[in-house]
Design an enzyme around this catalytic site. Structure first.
Site, PDB file in Angstrom:
ATOM      1  N   GLU A  48       0.728  -1.013  -0.094  1.00 11.71           N
ATOM      2  CA  GLU A  48      -0.020  -0.009  -0.073  1.00 11.71           C
ATOM      3  C   GLU A  48       0.855   1.451  -0.030  1.00 11.71           C
ATOM      4  O   GLU A  48       0.438   2.284  -0.723  1.00 11.71           O
ATOM      5  CB  GLU A  48      -1.051  -0.131   1.182  1.00 11.71           C
ATOM      6  CG  GLU A  48      -2.337   0.563   0.975  1.00 11.71           C
ATOM      7  CD  GLU A  48      -2.991   1.416   1.969  1.00 11.71           C
ATOM      8  OE1 GLU A  48      -2.476   1.035   3.038  1.00 11.71           O
ATOM      9  OE2 GLU A  48      -3.735   2.339   1.879  1.00 11.71           O
ATOM     10  N   THR A  74      -4.830  10.485  -0.636  1.00 12.50           N
ATOM     11  CA  THR A  74      -4.457  10.324   0.649  1.00 12.50           C
ATOM     12  C   THR A  74      -3.497  11.340   0.884  1.00 12.50           C
ATOM     13  O   THR A  74      -3.273  11.841   2.101  1.00 12.50           O
ATOM     14  CB  THR A  74      -3.933   8.795   1.030  1.00 12.50           C
ATOM     15  OG1 THR A  74      -4.915   8.123   0.603  1.00 12.50           O
ATOM     16  CG2 THR A  74      -3.699   8.570   2.203  1.00 12.50           C
TER      17      THR A  74
HETATM   18  N1  HSE Z   1      -5.222   6.602   8.265  1.00 13.29           N
HETATM   19  C1  HSE Z   1      -5.047   6.941   6.948  1.00 13.29           C
HETATM   20  C2  HSE Z   1      -5.386   8.329   6.741  1.00 13.29           C
HETATM   21  C3  HSE Z   1      -5.797   5.942   6.029  1.00 13.29           C
HETATM   22  O1  HSE Z   1      -6.269   8.732   7.355  1.00 13.29           O
HETATM   23  O2  HSE Z   1      -4.571   9.181   6.119  1.00 13.29           O
HETATM   24  C4  HSE Z   1      -5.352   6.083   4.629  1.00 13.29           C
HETATM   25  O3  HSE Z   1      -4.326   5.285   4.554  1.00 13.29           O
END
Ligand code: HSE
Length: 293
Positions: A120, A168
């Site tokens: 990922e 993201t």
């Molecule tokens: N915890 C991560 C975020 C999830 O909120 O950026 C996405 O990879």
């Protein structure tokens, strides 16, 4: 040859930034693997035109390399990329489970979590276990640097996905770098409440525990109509609403009998803001499943 279905996931759940995650009963990615001398990847389905098939640039290529398991890999995307529903994590999770089995590597599901997270990282730039852990293990997961804790849970959810793209990387740029002790105290209370709710399959406690005043307000600005959709879901009977992962999907917890109503209220609210969206009426579900031909 074998096939693995790995579910979409929702990370953070408000108070558990980078730690909490749940598996959704649907949608899901389906990955088919076959032994080969070198890894090749073919991608079809939702948003496949945006996903590189070069093994060096695809989440699944990194997983194949980490397991030393070259294969002909076909990914059928049920989860749109950049949705906040763990799209890349589901492909990585499915590939990790599939290749472990195909090559008899003997790793446990928990041991596959950091391997899938490496995959990922190829797309998100950072390795987080909070999406891959629930996609592999199912239920509710608490992922910390010391390992993953899993709780079986089954609670109705609506995941409402607008036609907006939030990467993201961008969503991480707006996360505050500091917080107050008051907010820390509040977050610990909410996270503990949510965890208790998961043990009891209690939408009321889970919803209350999803409150977050640190990360969610900063990210909400990236999602047109967030406040309106949130309020509409609460008015329709949802017990708690937050951003799913890095967004733009919005996650609502609710009692079973309110789920349909919550889903249409969220869609109507997006529509009123001029945003197309779709709503998955889903629930916390199981992790990746293996299907032999
Ligand atoms: N915890 C991560 C975020 C999830 O909120 O950026 C996405 O990879």
């Amino acid at each position: 040859m074998l096939t693995v279905r790995a579910p979409a996931t929702s990370a953070n759940l408000g108070s558990g930034f980078d730690v909490f995650g749940v598996a959704l009963s649907h949608p899901a990615d389906v990955v088919r693997v076959e032994r080969a001398d070198r890894t090749t990847i073919e991608v079809t389905g939702a948003g496949s035109q945006y996903i590189p098939e070069d093994p060096e640039k695809n989440t699944v290529g990194a997983v194949a390399e980490a397991l030393d398991a070259p294969a002909r890999i076909k990914i059928d995307k049920g989860i749109r990329p950049a949705s906040g529903l763990g799209s890349s994590a589901a492909s990585a999770a499915a590939a990790a489970v599939a290749l472990n089995e195909l090559y008899d590597r003997g790793k446990t599901r928990k041991e596959l979590v950091p391997i899938a997270a490496k995959g990922e990282a190829v797309v998100s730039g950072d390795a987080h276990d909070d999406n891959v852990a629930p996609s592999i293990l199912g239920g509710f997961t608490i992922a910390t640097p010391d390992g993953v804790t899993q709780v079986d849970a089954s609670v109705p959810l609506v995941a409402c996905l607008p036609e907006i793209v939030v990467s993201t990387r961008d969503a991480r740029r707006v996360v505050p770098t500091e917080t107050s002790v008051d907010q820390l105290v509040e977050t610990v209370g909410n996270a503990a409440t949510l965890t208790t709710g998961m043990h009891r399959d209690d939408p009321e406690l889970i919803g209350r525990g999803m409150e977050d005043t640190v990360v969610t307000p900063a990210r909400a600005k990236l999602i047109d109509g967030y406040s309106e959709v949130r309020q509409a879901a609460l008015d329709a009977g949802s017990t708690g609403v937050t951003i799913s992962g890095a967004g733009p999907a919005i996650l609502a917890v609710c009692p079973e009998h309110d789920r349909k109503h919550v889903a249409s209220a969220m869609l109507d609210a997006f529509e009123a803001e001029g945003v197309d969206a779709r709503a998955y009426q889903t629930r916390i579900g199981q992790g990746a499943t293996v299907h032999h031909p």
